[in-house]
Design a protein around this motif. Structure first.
Motif, PDB file in Angstrom:
ATOM      1  N   ASP A  61       0.828  -1.204   0.000  1.00  0.00           N
ATOM      2  CA  ASP A  61       0.000   0.000   0.000  1.00  0.00           C
ATOM      3  C   ASP A  61       0.863   1.254   0.000  1.00  0.00           C
ATOM      4  OD1 ASP A  61      -2.293  -1.488   0.028  1.00  0.00           O
ATOM      5  OD2 ASP A  61      -2.711  -1.217   2.157  1.00  0.00           O
ATOM      6  N   ARG A  62       1.907   1.246   0.823  1.00  0.00           N
ATOM      7  CA  ARG A  62       2.778   2.425   0.887  1.00  0.00           C
ATOM      8  C   ARG A  62       3.517   2.641  -0.432  1.00  0.00           C
ATOM      9  NH1 ARG A  62       3.257   0.865   6.456  1.00  0.00           N
ATOM     10  NH2 ARG A  62       4.838  -0.702   5.980  1.00  0.00           N
ATOM     11  N   LEU A  63       3.941   1.554  -1.066  1.00  0.00           N
ATOM     12  CA  LEU A  63       4.625   1.679  -2.352  1.00  0.00           C
ATOM     13  C   LEU A  63       3.675   2.230  -3.411  1.00  0.00           C
ATOM     14  CD1 LEU A  63       7.232   1.202  -3.909  1.00  0.00           C
ATOM     15  CD2 LEU A  63       6.484  -1.140  -4.335  1.00  0.00           C
ATOM     16  N   VAL A  64       2.434   1.763  -3.402  1.00  0.00           N
ATOM     17  CA  VAL A  64       1.425   2.286  -4.335  1.00  0.00           C
ATOM     18  C   VAL A  64       1.217   3.778  -4.088  1.00  0.00           C
ATOM     19  CG1 VAL A  64      -1.010   2.203  -4.969  1.00  0.00           C
ATOM     20  CG2 VAL A  64       0.260   0.078  -4.663  1.00  0.00           C
ATOM     21  N   ALA A  65       1.121   4.158  -2.813  1.00  0.00           N
ATOM     22  CA  ALA A  65       0.919   5.569  -2.478  1.00  0.00           C
ATOM     23  C   ALA A  65       2.094   6.416  -2.968  1.00  0.00           C
ATOM     24  CB  ALA A  65       0.735   5.734  -0.976  1.00  0.00           C
ATOM     25  N   ASP A  66       3.319   5.892  -2.833  1.00  0.00           N
ATOM     26  CA  ASP A  66       4.503   6.627  -3.314  1.00  0.00           C
ATOM     27  C   ASP A  66       4.446   6.811  -4.831  1.00  0.00           C
ATOM     28  OD1 ASP A  66       5.479   6.791  -0.755  1.00  0.00           O
ATOM     29  OD2 ASP A  66       6.856   5.091  -0.957  1.00  0.00           O
ATOM     30  N   ALA A  67       4.053   5.750  -5.536  1.00  0.00           N
ATOM     31  CA  ALA A  67       3.970   5.838  -6.993  1.00  0.00           C
ATOM     32  C   ALA A  67       2.896   6.829  -7.410  1.00  0.00           C
ATOM     33  CB  ALA A  67       3.676   4.458  -7.589  1.00  0.00           C
ATOM     34  N   ALA A  68       1.742   6.782  -6.741  1.00  0.00           N
ATOM     35  CA  ALA A  68       0.660   7.718  -7.063  1.00  0.00           C
ATOM     36  C   ALA A  68       1.081   9.148  -6.780  1.00  0.00           C
ATOM     37  CB  ALA A  68      -0.587   7.358  -6.262  1.00  0.00           C
ATOM     38  N   ARG A  69       1.785   9.337  -5.674  1.00  0.00           N
ATOM     39  CA  ARG A  69       2.247  10.688  -5.320  1.00  0.00           C
ATOM     40  C   ARG A  69       3.249  11.207  -6.356  1.00  0.00           C
ATOM     41  NH1 ARG A  69       4.234   9.316  -0.883  1.00  0.00           N
ATOM     42  NH2 ARG A  69       2.223   9.288   0.185  1.00  0.00           N
ATOM     43  N   GLN A  70       4.128  10.322  -6.798  1.00  0.00           N
ATOM     44  CA  GLN A  70       5.118  10.735  -7.795  1.00  0.00           C
ATOM     45  C   GLN A  70       4.445  11.108  -9.117  1.00  0.00           C
ATOM     46  OE1 GLN A  70       8.107  11.528  -7.550  1.00  0.00           O
ATOM     47  NE2 GLN A  70       8.770  11.638  -9.669  1.00  0.00           N
ATOM     48  N   MET A  71       3.443  10.313  -9.514  1.00  0.00           N
ATOM     49  CA  MET A  71       2.735  10.634 -10.750  1.00  0.00           C
ATOM     50  C   MET A  71       1.959  11.939 -10.602  1.00  0.00           C
ATOM     51  SD  MET A  71       3.510   8.763 -13.192  1.00  0.00           S
ATOM     52  CE  MET A  71       2.296   9.563 -14.243  1.00  0.00           C
ATOM     53  N   ALA A  72       1.409  12.182  -9.431  1.00  0.00           N
ATOM     54  CA  ALA A  72       0.709  13.453  -9.199  1.00  0.00           C
ATOM     55  C   ALA A  72       1.683  14.620  -9.353  1.00  0.00           C
ATOM     56  CB  ALA A  72       0.073  13.462  -7.811  1.00  0.00           C
ATOM     57  N   ASN A  73       2.903  14.445  -8.840  1.00  0.00           N
ATOM     58  CA  ASN A  73       3.915  15.493  -8.993  1.00  0.00           C
ATOM     59  C   ASN A  73       4.262  15.707 -10.462  1.00  0.00           C
ATOM     60  OD1 ASN A  73       4.043  15.852  -6.225  1.00  0.00           O
ATOM     61  ND2 ASN A  73       5.752  14.436  -5.955  1.00  0.00           N
ATOM     62  N   LEU A  74       4.363  14.604 -11.213  1.00  0.00           N
ATOM     63  CA  LEU A  74       4.681  14.722 -12.637  1.00  0.00           C
ATOM     64  C   LEU A  74       3.551  15.426 -13.388  1.00  0.00           C
ATOM     65  CD1 LEU A  74       6.280  11.219 -13.301  1.00  0.00           C
ATOM     66  CD2 LEU A  74       7.434  13.434 -13.387  1.00  0.00           C
ATOM     67  N   ARG A  75       2.299  15.063 -13.055  1.00  0.00           N
ATOM     68  CA  ARG A  75       1.159  15.736 -13.700  1.00  0.00           C
ATOM     69  C   ARG A  75       1.170  17.226 -13.389  1.00  0.00           C
ATOM     70  NH1 ARG A  75      -1.579  11.183 -11.889  1.00  0.00           N
ATOM     71  NH2 ARG A  75      -2.462  12.359 -10.143  1.00  0.00           N
ATOM     72  N   THR A  76       1.438  17.538 -12.123  1.00  0.00           N
ATOM     73  CA  THR A  76       1.495  18.950 -11.733  1.00  0.00           C
ATOM     74  C   THR A  76       2.618  19.665 -12.474  1.00  0.00           C
ATOM     75  OG1 THR A  76       0.616  18.430  -9.538  1.00  0.00           O
ATOM     76  CG2 THR A  76       1.776  20.512  -9.779  1.00  0.00           C
ATOM     77  N   GLY A  77       3.774  18.983 -12.563  1.00  0.00           N
ATOM     78  CA  GLY A  77       4.892  19.582 -13.295  1.00  0.00           C
ATOM     79  C   GLY A  77       4.544  19.829 -14.745  1.00  0.00           C
ATOM     80  N   HIS A  78       3.824  18.883 -15.358  1.00  0.00           N
ATOM     81  CA  HIS A  78       3.418  19.046 -16.752  1.00  0.00           C
ATOM     82  C   HIS A  78       2.423  20.192 -16.893  1.00  0.00           C
ATOM     83  CE1 HIS A  78       0.757  18.203 -20.212  1.00  0.00           C
ATOM     84  NE2 HIS A  78       1.866  17.810 -20.805  1.00  0.00           N
ATOM     85  N   ASP A  79       1.410  20.203 -16.024  1.00  0.00           N
ATOM     86  CA  ASP A  79       0.356  21.201 -16.125  1.00  0.00           C
ATOM     87  C   ASP A  79       0.857  22.607 -15.800  1.00  0.00           C
ATOM     88  OD1 ASP A  79      -1.291  19.096 -16.727  1.00  0.00           O
ATOM     89  OD2 ASP A  79      -2.184  18.955 -14.726  1.00  0.00           O
ATOM     90  N   ASN A  80       1.857  22.695 -14.909  1.00  0.00           N
ATOM     91  CA  ASN A  80       2.347  24.009 -14.475  1.00  0.00           C
ATOM     92  C   ASN A  80       3.580  24.466 -15.228  1.00  0.00           C
ATOM     93  OD1 ASN A  80       0.331  23.926 -12.597  1.00  0.00           O
ATOM     94  ND2 ASN A  80       1.649  23.464 -10.850  1.00  0.00           N
TER      95      ASN A  80
END
Length: 412
Positions: free
Chosen positions: A220-239
């Motif tokens: 679960d924690r590894l999944v959360a880390d991956a989701a958080r990293q992808m959220a950061n990448l999406r934010t980086g792309h959008d911003n």
């Protein structure tokens, strides 16, 4: 698969024989209830996928190693049930023949029942033929059952707790992978989630006892880390566009900070006697010179117009994002450095201003208390004023004069 909360071993303990001896019709009833409860539990147990898993575990697995003996001895369930049921049937026939009741009967008939209940039983078990008392046979059956049920419960807990986490991790990894493909990036954490999930899935099917519940939480924690990293990448792309747009503002701010820090050092050198801890400020070329931040930004912005075949839209933004983040990090470090440089370069100037404020306060007090004509007070105030308002200022001398002035004004 069965929820361990409803597994056979969680039946009420009322079906256990307990330590009371099997005496009379009441003892027969307790024996019958205990055997009936175990029979129902064993029937249910043998239908569970987790029970089949125990029996099918490959040699060398943790599951086989921990429960091979218990599974082998599960073969004693029905022989023990058969001899116990036979003894119960025999006792029932005696009770019915003599009309015995829980309230009693003729002592001779009751003694005959008690002797029957206490008579030894011969049963062939996995480890050979054995002669047991009725109570011992029941106790052995309970032990055999509990040993197997423990393994079944452990498998059920693993399946019920970890398997849903594995399935959720697979679904999340697929979704995150689709987002990564859309952004044109490769995120290693997604691969780690998939690898960990597949390993757990395989072990849950082949060696479930080897899976600890903590491994599900780790997944679960590894999944959360991956989701958080992808959220950061999406934010980086959008911003990206917004962050690029503010880079000129960042450059302008750095120019101002550098100029102010340098000016503070220069002012301190001219207006303060022996200024302390002045910081050398980077030259303006750090922002606007060759290889400076402004030139690096021009190179970064030129990527937006890169139309070479290798520069796909996705690869272009990832390169820009990486370089922009590096540029912003350098700008942030320089900003902190310049802010600290200005603070330190202005420290003596700020001390001078603080001493001026103290002097003005004492001068106002002199006027209010009639000490404005005191020669000593006037001499001290004038000396401090001269030090503080005539460059270069000797701050230590000015502060000493102000301290003496304060002492003078405290005199009656």
């Amino acid at each position: 698969m069965s929820d361990s909360s409803s597994s056979p071993g969680s039946r009420p303990p009322a079906n256990r024989l307990g330590s009371a001896p099997l005496v009379g019709v009441a003892g027969l009833e307790r024996l019958t209830a205990a055997v009936d409860g175990l029979r129902a539990g064993i029937v249910e147990l043998e239908q569970l996928p987790s029970f089949l898993m125990l029996g099918d575990a490959e040699p060398g697995t943790v599951t086989a190693s921990d429960y091979a003996t218990a599974v082998r001895q599960a073969g004693d369930f029905w022989p023990l049930l058969d001899v116990l049921t036979g003894r119960i049937d025999e006792a029932r026939r005696l009770v019915d023949r003599h009309g015995l009741s829980p309230d009693g009967g003729s002592s001779r008939r009751v003694d005959e029942l008690n002797q029957l209940l206490a008579a030894p039983l011969t049963v062939t078990l996995t480890d050979g033929a054995r002669t047991l008392s009725t109570a011992s046979a029941l106790s052995l059956l309970r032990q055999r059952y509990d040993a197997v049920h423990q393994g079944v419960s452990r498998i059920d807990r693993a399946w019920l707790d970890v398997l849903p986490r594995v399935e959720a991790a697979r679904e999340t990894a697929d979704r995150l992978a689709s987002e990564a493909d859309a952004l044109g990036v490769v995120e290693p954490l997604i691969g780690r989630v998939r690898s960990r999930a597949e390993d757990l899935a395989e072990r849950l099917l082949s060696d479930p006892i080897s899976v600890d519940e903590s491994e599900g939480r780790d997944l679960d924690r590894l999944v959360a880390d991956a989701a958080r990293q992808m959220a950061n990448l999406r934010t980086g792309h959008d911003n990206l566009g917004e962050d690029l747009a503010r880079t000129e503002e960042v450059l302008a701010s750095l120019r101002v900070l550098r100029t102010r820090a340098a000016a503070a050092a220069e002012e301190a050198r001219h207006k303060i006697v022996d200024p302390q801890d002045l910081v050398t400020v980077p030259a303006r070329t750090i922002v606007d010179g060759p290889g400076g931040l402004a030139e690096q930004l021009d190179d970064l912005l030129s990527l937006a117009g890169d139309d070479t075949p290798a520069a796909t839209p996705s690869s272009a933004w990832t390169r820009q994002r990486t370089l922009l983040d590096q540029w912003l990090a350098m700008a942030d470090r320089l900003e902190r450095q310049l802010v600290e440089a200005e603070r330190r370069n202005r420290r003596d100037l700020d001390r001078r201003d603080e001493l001026r404020g103290r002097l003005q306060a004492f001068q106002a007090k002199m006027a209010a208390t009639g000490n404005a004509e005191s020669p000593t007070a006037m001499e001290l105030a004038d000396g401090a004023w001269t030090e503080l308002y005539t460059a270069p200022s000797d701050l230590d001398a000015a502060e000493a004069a102000i301290v003496q002035l304060a002492d003078e004004l405290r005199k009656p």
